[in-house]
Design a protein around this motif. Sequence first.
Motif, PDB file in Angstrom:
ATOM      1  N   TYR A   1      21.293  40.644 -54.945  1.00  0.00           N
ATOM      2  CA  TYR A   1      20.216  39.652 -54.986  1.00  0.00           C
ATOM      3  C   TYR A   1      19.578  39.451 -53.615  1.00  0.00           C
ATOM      4  O   TYR A   1      18.375  39.241 -53.497  1.00  0.00           O
ATOM      5  N   ALA A   2      20.394  39.522 -52.562  1.00  0.00           N
ATOM      6  CA  ALA A   2      19.840  39.423 -51.202  1.00  0.00           C
ATOM      7  C   ALA A   2      18.908  40.605 -50.930  1.00  0.00           C
ATOM      8  O   ALA A   2      17.844  40.452 -50.311  1.00  0.00           O
TER       9      ALA A   2
ATOM     10  N   HIS B   1      17.202  42.260 -53.231  1.00  0.00           N
ATOM     11  CA  HIS B   1      15.981  42.002 -53.995  1.00  0.00           C
ATOM     12  C   HIS B   1      15.042  41.099 -53.199  1.00  0.00           C
ATOM     13  O   HIS B   1      13.831  41.347 -53.120  1.00  0.00           O
ATOM     14  N   THR B   2      15.607  40.037 -52.640  1.00  0.00           N
ATOM     15  CA  THR B   2      14.794  39.076 -51.892  1.00  0.00           C
ATOM     16  C   THR B   2      14.144  39.742 -50.693  1.00  0.00           C
ATOM     17  O   THR B   2      12.953  39.541 -50.417  1.00  0.00           O
ATOM     18  N   ASP B   3      14.910  40.551 -49.966  1.00  0.00           N
ATOM     19  CA  ASP B   3      14.354  41.266 -48.803  1.00  0.00           C
ATOM     20  C   ASP B   3      13.221  42.192 -49.219  1.00  0.00           C
ATOM     21  O   ASP B   3      12.224  42.335 -48.518  1.00  0.00           O
TER      22      ASP B   3
ATOM     23  N   LYS C   1       9.958  40.002 -50.060  1.00  0.00           N
ATOM     24  CA  LYS C   1       9.359  39.122 -49.057  1.00  0.00           C
ATOM     25  C   LYS C   1       8.073  39.721 -48.499  1.00  0.00           C
ATOM     26  O   LYS C   1       8.044  40.836 -48.007  1.00  0.00           O
TER      27      LYS C   1
ATOM     28  N   GLU D   1      23.092  30.842 -49.955  1.00  0.00           N
ATOM     29  CA  GLU D   1      22.697  31.099 -51.339  1.00  0.00           C
ATOM     30  C   GLU D   1      21.717  30.064 -51.869  1.00  0.00           C
ATOM     31  O   GLU D   1      20.809  30.387 -52.635  1.00  0.00           O
TER      32      GLU D   1
ATOM     33  N   GLY E   1      18.377  30.956 -50.441  1.00  0.00           N
ATOM     34  CA  GLY E   1      17.865  32.138 -51.119  1.00  0.00           C
ATOM     35  C   GLY E   1      17.347  31.813 -52.513  1.00  0.00           C
ATOM     36  O   GLY E   1      16.320  32.359 -52.949  1.00  0.00           O
TER      37      GLY E   1
ATOM     38  N   TYR F   1      13.865  30.299 -52.431  1.00  0.00           N
ATOM     39  CA  TYR F   1      12.842  31.337 -52.257  1.00  0.00           C
ATOM     40  C   TYR F   1      12.553  32.035 -53.592  1.00  0.00           C
ATOM     41  O   TYR F   1      11.398  32.238 -53.971  1.00  0.00           O
ATOM     42  N   ARG F   2      13.615  32.401 -54.322  1.00  0.00           N
ATOM     43  CA  ARG F   2      13.424  33.132 -55.576  1.00  0.00           C
ATOM     44  C   ARG F   2      12.704  32.277 -56.614  1.00  0.00           C
ATOM     45  O   ARG F   2      11.868  32.772 -57.372  1.00  0.00           O
TER      46      ARG F   2
ATOM     47  N   ASN G   1       8.858  31.807 -55.366  1.00  0.00           N
ATOM     48  CA  ASN G   1       8.049  33.005 -55.200  1.00  0.00           C
ATOM     49  C   ASN G   1       8.080  33.938 -56.399  1.00  0.00           C
ATOM     50  O   ASN G   1       7.218  34.815 -56.526  1.00  0.00           O
ATOM     51  N   ILE G   2       9.072  33.747 -57.274  1.00  0.00           N
ATOM     52  CA  ILE G   2       9.179  34.632 -58.439  1.00  0.00           C
ATOM     53  C   ILE G   2       9.225  33.829 -59.743  1.00  0.00           C
ATOM     54  O   ILE G   2       8.375  33.988 -60.612  1.00  0.00           O
TER      55      ILE G   2
END
Length: 409
Positions: free
Chosen positions: A76-77, A79-81, A84, A216, A219, A222-223, A226-227
Amino acid sequence: MSEMINNRELKAMDPAKRKETLKQLFKDLHDGKNVNEVKAHFDAFIGKITIEEIAGLQHVELIEGDISVTEMQRIYAAHTDLFKGAIEEDDSMYGPENQPGHPVHTFELENREIELLLQNRLRVHLEQFAMEDSAENINLLLEDCNLLYDIDKHYSRKENLIFPYLEKYGIYGPTTNMWRIDDFIRDGIKLAKKKLANYDGDKNGVIEEVQFVLREVSGMIYREENILFPMALQNFTEDEWVKIAHESDEIGYCLTSPAEEWKPARKHLDADAISEGYIKMETGILSLKQLELLLNHLPVDITFIDQDDVVRYFSHGKERIFARTKAVIGRTVQNCHPPRSVHVVEDLLRDFKAGKKDTEDFWIKVRDKFVYIRYFAVRDEDNQYIGTLEFTQNINPIQALEGEKRILS
């Protein structure tokens, strides 16, 4: 990726080929390829990605079976990277969610309060604890973790209100994978609280657990913003947002509450009127109104799922033990449970359908309640399985009974 793709060719790539390219990039991440290398390929070959493409990736296809907390964190980290700075903004998505009281406005209001708690309290008190694990610093950190666990309401609204509507639009990735991370965060906060409440000198253990939670939770914010929320805003109707707003009170809010009641400039949403028609049963006749009131006055919670595992009904008494919202109606029961407990549900239903069992009982502690949960296979006169009835009751008052009572109080 194993082969380089000409940038100009990729820009002209048809949607199907672009989707396959994206899936390959995700597979590379999951297979442990260097994140910076995959990110470089993503930036060069994909550049920008839309919310529709993210929804279409169906992450659940890529993350299957049992997976460790550490591996899920890594994926998942990554995916986030990857996302971004790469998500295309669509001005059409922004509007009603900026209005106080809109569910997304409330979710983001909570996120700002969560960030303040993380930055102004939890991080500060963790640094103090790292320097000196005194009783005062332990208590300050424990108090912060107790406050942060209010995030359970934020996640529960997301899981029970946002996810079901996404599934209606064929979007399943967040349901499984984001819920898994939510559960990891809940478990992390609980473990940090336990380590602090029963502190035995394991300073590094406390620090690692709190740092995990900090990372977490940030994170996940952010998810979501943004998603998840843009994905929901692109798909949900205004009526669906109104229903989500109305049902949010059932679960509650995290660290704050809606700025005000959201009243969109729209025609009035018709209430679901209850027909005054009558239902004739073998042992009596009731109006629909009487039947609903009768079921809602039972001193237990009941839920019924049909032969296809779809939730068809739940009672709506004054004191429900577990949160239920109308969004679960029409949803498969598997998607109403955290991913880590789905196998229990499936095993139970398999036994009911095969005729191996007719009932199954569980009993658990839930906060200050001792909860008795019973499941019954519902069969017709030909012994054909037509569904399962869940029966949930707080039996604390029953356990406390002593002696006899033969007259009115």
